[in-house]
Each structure stands twice: as structure tokens, then as C-alpha cells.
Design a protein around this motif. Structure first.
Motif, PDB file in Angstrom:
ATOM      1  N   LEU A   1      -4.398  -0.739   7.228  1.00 36.65           N
ATOM      2  CA  LEU A   1      -4.748  -0.505   5.823  1.00 36.65           C
ATOM      3  C   LEU A   1      -3.521  -0.634   4.927  1.00 36.65           C
ATOM      4  O   LEU A   1      -3.572  -1.267   3.863  1.00 36.65           O
ATOM      5  N   LEU A   2      -2.399  -0.063   5.368  1.00 30.74           N
ATOM      6  CA  LEU A   2      -1.183  -0.093   4.555  1.00 30.74           C
ATOM      7  C   LEU A   2      -0.564  -1.484   4.523  1.00 30.74           C
ATOM      8  O   LEU A   2      -0.153  -1.974   3.468  1.00 30.74           O
ATOM      9  N   ILE A   3      -0.512  -2.139   5.701  1.00 30.74           N
ATOM     10  CA  ILE A   3       0.166  -3.436   5.793  1.00 30.74           C
ATOM     11  C   ILE A   3      -0.702  -4.564   5.250  1.00 30.74           C
ATOM     12  O   ILE A   3      -0.220  -5.444   4.525  1.00 30.74           O
ATOM     13  N   SER A   4      -1.990  -4.543   5.595  1.00 30.90           N
ATOM     14  CA  SER A   4      -2.860  -5.679   5.277  1.00 30.90           C
ATOM     15  C   SER A   4      -3.607  -5.538   3.967  1.00 30.90           C
ATOM     16  O   SER A   4      -4.213  -6.505   3.505  1.00 30.90           O
ATOM     17  N   PHE A   5      -3.575  -4.334   3.382  1.00 30.33           N
ATOM     18  CA  PHE A   5      -4.372  -4.169   2.163  1.00 30.33           C
ATOM     19  C   PHE A   5      -3.604  -3.494   1.031  1.00 30.33           C
ATOM     20  O   PHE A   5      -3.431  -4.087  -0.034  1.00 30.33           O
ATOM     21  N   VAL A   6      -3.128  -2.277   1.258  1.00 25.21           N
ATOM     22  CA  VAL A   6      -2.512  -1.516   0.166  1.00 25.21           C
ATOM     23  C   VAL A   6      -1.274  -2.222  -0.367  1.00 25.21           C
ATOM     24  O   VAL A   6      -1.140  -2.435  -1.590  1.00 25.21           O
ATOM     25  N   THR A   7      -0.361  -2.605   0.518  1.00 29.32           N
ATOM     26  CA  THR A   7       0.889  -3.233   0.070  1.00 29.32           C
ATOM     27  C   THR A   7       0.657  -4.569  -0.633  1.00 29.32           C
ATOM     28  O   THR A   7       1.118  -4.764  -1.769  1.00 29.32           O
ATOM     29  N   PRO A   8      -0.062  -5.532  -0.015  1.00 26.53           N
ATOM     30  CA  PRO A   8      -0.275  -6.812  -0.720  1.00 26.53           C
ATOM     31  C   PRO A   8      -1.100  -6.662  -1.987  1.00 26.53           C
ATOM     32  O   PRO A   8      -0.847  -7.352  -2.976  1.00 26.53           O
ATOM     33  N   CYS A   9      -2.080  -5.761  -1.979  1.00 21.33           N
ATOM     34  CA  CYS A   9      -2.899  -5.581  -3.179  1.00 21.33           C
ATOM     35  C   CYS A   9      -2.090  -4.959  -4.308  1.00 21.33           C
ATOM     36  O   CYS A   9      -2.277  -5.297  -5.481  1.00 21.33           O
ATOM     37  N   THR A  10      -1.178  -4.048  -3.965  1.00 26.02           N
ATOM     38  CA  THR A  10      -0.296  -3.470  -4.979  1.00 26.02           C
ATOM     39  C   THR A  10       0.584  -4.545  -5.594  1.00 26.02           C
ATOM     40  O   THR A  10       0.771  -4.602  -6.819  1.00 26.02           O
ATOM     41  N   VAL A  11       1.116  -5.421  -4.736  1.00 20.86           N
ATOM     42  CA  VAL A  11       1.946  -6.532  -5.234  1.00 20.86           C
ATOM     43  C   VAL A  11       1.134  -7.416  -6.178  1.00 20.86           C
ATOM     44  O   VAL A  11       1.607  -7.777  -7.271  1.00 20.86           O
ATOM     45  N   MET A  12      -0.103  -7.750  -5.791  1.00 20.34           N
ATOM     46  CA  MET A  12      -0.928  -8.627  -6.623  1.00 20.34           C
ATOM     47  C   MET A  12      -1.255  -7.982  -7.967  1.00 20.34           C
ATOM     48  O   MET A  12      -1.163  -8.624  -9.017  1.00 20.34           O
TER      49      MET A  12
END
Length: 328
Positions: free
Chosen positions: A194-205
Motif C-alpha cells: 500500500l505504501l510503496i505501490s499506492f500512497v507514495t506514487p499517488c502523493t507524488v502525482m
């Protein structure tokens, strides 16, 4: 009563067979027709994107290379993942054997992770094009973007191999009967994912697009007070084109987030992510439908894509020098 719901065995010759849930014939026909329509629509729309960007030289840009990579992953989702997952959920039986049970989830996860990676690269591309155009024109080239796309796919293959290493080595370890293909990701691994594949990239986007839209608004305001001299007209036109592209891709990312958020509900709720969950099929199909939504968004907001579709359907792309056509 004829047509009522009943149950039989997935593999009648095996004592350890799972039970097959039998739906009324009319409902089965409807569901299979809907599955075939969605899969075929996803494949055809993404194939149009791939042919358009690959054929017309004017579309060979860094941004469109990222869209092409995204369309390839969406095409494979419609061609392989949707039919397999659809049959699994409707028949309640896994009929493809142990090897496919190991490979199918891995391929599905890799495609979805690659899509997410492409979205991140798209947001970075639009950020540089709008907020730092001088750096974009000097540093962002088609060859470099192709290299980043290859790195994105390689990372997706490696990362999901680590997440699913237990399932790949022993795909039947969570099966309770013959005819199941249960994939379980523990709560710990699911939280990390969840943190690596979703939260981090989505925050960047999200952060990048907030800055993109803020820069776009400031450019629009500046253009309104700028003196309209002939020598200065080209600049604002280019900026408006870049801004429109950023808005369209912003919509693509917003739809992407809405489709992917539900999938991570088990990890957020503190549960293992398992294909045996009663609501997993709903979460899975909400996520898979994103592969069909992207080209629909292109058709709504990209005039060049609508024109390319007409040229492809009418077979005008078979004419000599059609690759040099100006479809803008």
C-alpha cells in the motif's frame, strides 16, 4: 425448479473437487455477454491508441510514448486478465491448472504496477513541460523516456516477483479443494505494498498536478494582460496546448485513483488481501475497468485521437505517406 440456482462439482471425477455455483441460464448468458463486451471494448480502444501513436510520426513525442506504454498494459489487461478473472468469478472454479494459477496473478499485478509507474512518469512529464519548459525541451527526449519506460516495466516485474514469491513457488498452498486458485497477501505485505505501490506514487502525482494547475492558472492570467503582438503569439498558443494536455492527463490520473483506491481496502482495514474475500471480485473489477476508461477519456478530450480513429477505420493509414499526415 428449472432455472433455479444449484451447485455441482468443478471436477466431478475428483473427491477433493470444489463446488461450482450454477447460475440461471439467462443470468449466465447476460454476464458472459457483458464480460465479452467489456473485454472487446478495452482491447479495441487501446489498440486504436497503440496504432495511432505508433503510425503517425507527429505523435512520436515523449508524452505520447508514455501513453503508448500505458495503452499496452491496458490492452493486455483486456486481452488476458479480464477474461480469466471473469470466468473465475462467474464459474467459482479455477479450470486453468497450477501453472496458470501461479502466473496469472503475477502478470495481472505486473500490468497494474506498470500502469501506476507510467502514471507517475506522465505526471513528471507534464510538470516539467508546464513548470520548467526550458529544462523540458533540453533534457526530455524520446530516447530517454523510452529508457525510463523500460526501467518502469523492469521494476514492476522485479517488485511483484518479491511480493508474490510465496504464491509463485507454491500456488496451491491456500487452496481448500481442487478447483481453487487462492492468492493471499498478508496484512504486513499488503501494508508495505500500500505504501510503496499506492500512497507514495499517488502523493507524488497529486503534489505535481497541484503545482501544474497552479502554474497553468498563472499562465492564463498572464496571457490575458499580455500585449498581443505577432511575435509573441506563438508562446501563449504553445502554453495553452500544454495546459490542455495537462488537464486531460489530470483527469486520467483522477479516474485512475478512484478505480485503484477500493482495491487497497483490506490493507487499510487490517485484513489480508485474499481472492477468497466475498467482496474481492467487486474491488478487482473496479480496478480492471480503469483499463477501458483511459482511451474513452482520450476520445473525449483529444481531437487528434478522434481524427486518428477516423483514418484507421477508413483504412486511410494504408495510403502512401500516411505516416506523415498532420492530424492536429
Amino acid at each position: 425448479m428449472e432455472g433455479s440456482v444449484g451447485s455441482s462439482w468443478c471436477f466431478p471425477d475428483l473427491n477433493s473437487s470444489c463446488r461450482r455455483l450454477q447460475q440461471p441460464h439467462s443470468e449466465t448468458v447476460l454476464l458472459y455477454s457483458l464480460l465479452a463486451f467489456i473485454s472487446l471494448l478495452t482491447v479495441c480502444l487501446n489498440l486504436l491508441v497503440i496504432v495511432s501513436i505508433s503510425h503517425f510520426r507527429r505523435l512520436h513525442t515523449p508524452t505520447n510514448a508514455l501513453l503508448l506504454s500505458l495503452a499496452v498494459s491496458d490492452l493486455v489487461v483486456g486481452l488476458l486478465v479480464m477474461p480469466i478473472e471473469g470466468v473465475r468469478h462467474m464459474e467459482m472454479c479455477w479450470l486453468l491448472g497450477r501453472l496458470m494459477c501461479a502466473l496469472t496473478p503475477y502478470v495481472s499485478y505486473c500490468l497494474l504496477s506498470a500502469s501506476l509507474g507510467n502514471m507517475v512518469l506522465i505526471s513528471i512529464d507534464r510538470y516539467l513541460a508546464i513548470c520548467d519548459p526550458l529544462l523540458y525541451s533540453s533534457k526530455v527526449s524520446l530516447s530517454r523516456v523510452k529508457g525510463l519506460i523500460c526501467v518502469c516495466w523492469a521494476c514492476s516485474l522485479l517488485y511483484n516477483g518479491c511480493i508474490l514469491i510465496g504464491h509463485l513457488s507454491q500456488p496451491d498452498r491456500f487452496n481448500t479443494c481442487h478447483g481453487e486458485c487462492v492468492v493471499v497477501i498478508s496484512h504486513t505485505a499488503g501494508t508495505v505494498d500500500l505504501l510503496i505501490s499506492f500512497v507514495t506514487p499517488c502523493t507524488v502525482m497529486v503534489v505535481l498536478y497541484i503545482r501544474v494547475f497552479a502554474a497553468a492558472v498563472s499562465q492564463v492570467r498572464a496571457s490575458r494582460v499580455r500585449v498581443t503582438l505577432n511575435a509573441q503569439e506563438t508562446g501563449p498558443i504553445v502554453k495553452r496546448a500544454e495546459t490542455k494536455a495537462a488537464k486531460t492527463l489530470g483527469i486520467v490520473i483522477a479516474v485512475f485513483l478512484m478505480c485503484f483506491c477500493p482495491y487497497y481496502y483490506p490493507a487499510i482495514a487490517g485484513e489480508d488481501t485474499s481472492t477468497s474475500l466475498s467482496y474481492y471480485a467487486l474491488l478487482s473489477w473496479i480496478m480492471l475497468l480503469n483499463s477501458c476508461m483511459n482511451p474513452l477519456i482520450y476520445a473525449m478530450f483529444y481531437p487528434w485521437f478522434r481524427k486518428a480513429i477516423k483514418l484507421i477505420i477508413t483504412l486511410r493509414i494504408l495510403q502512401p505517406h500516411s505516416r506523415e499526415m498532420n492530424i492536429f
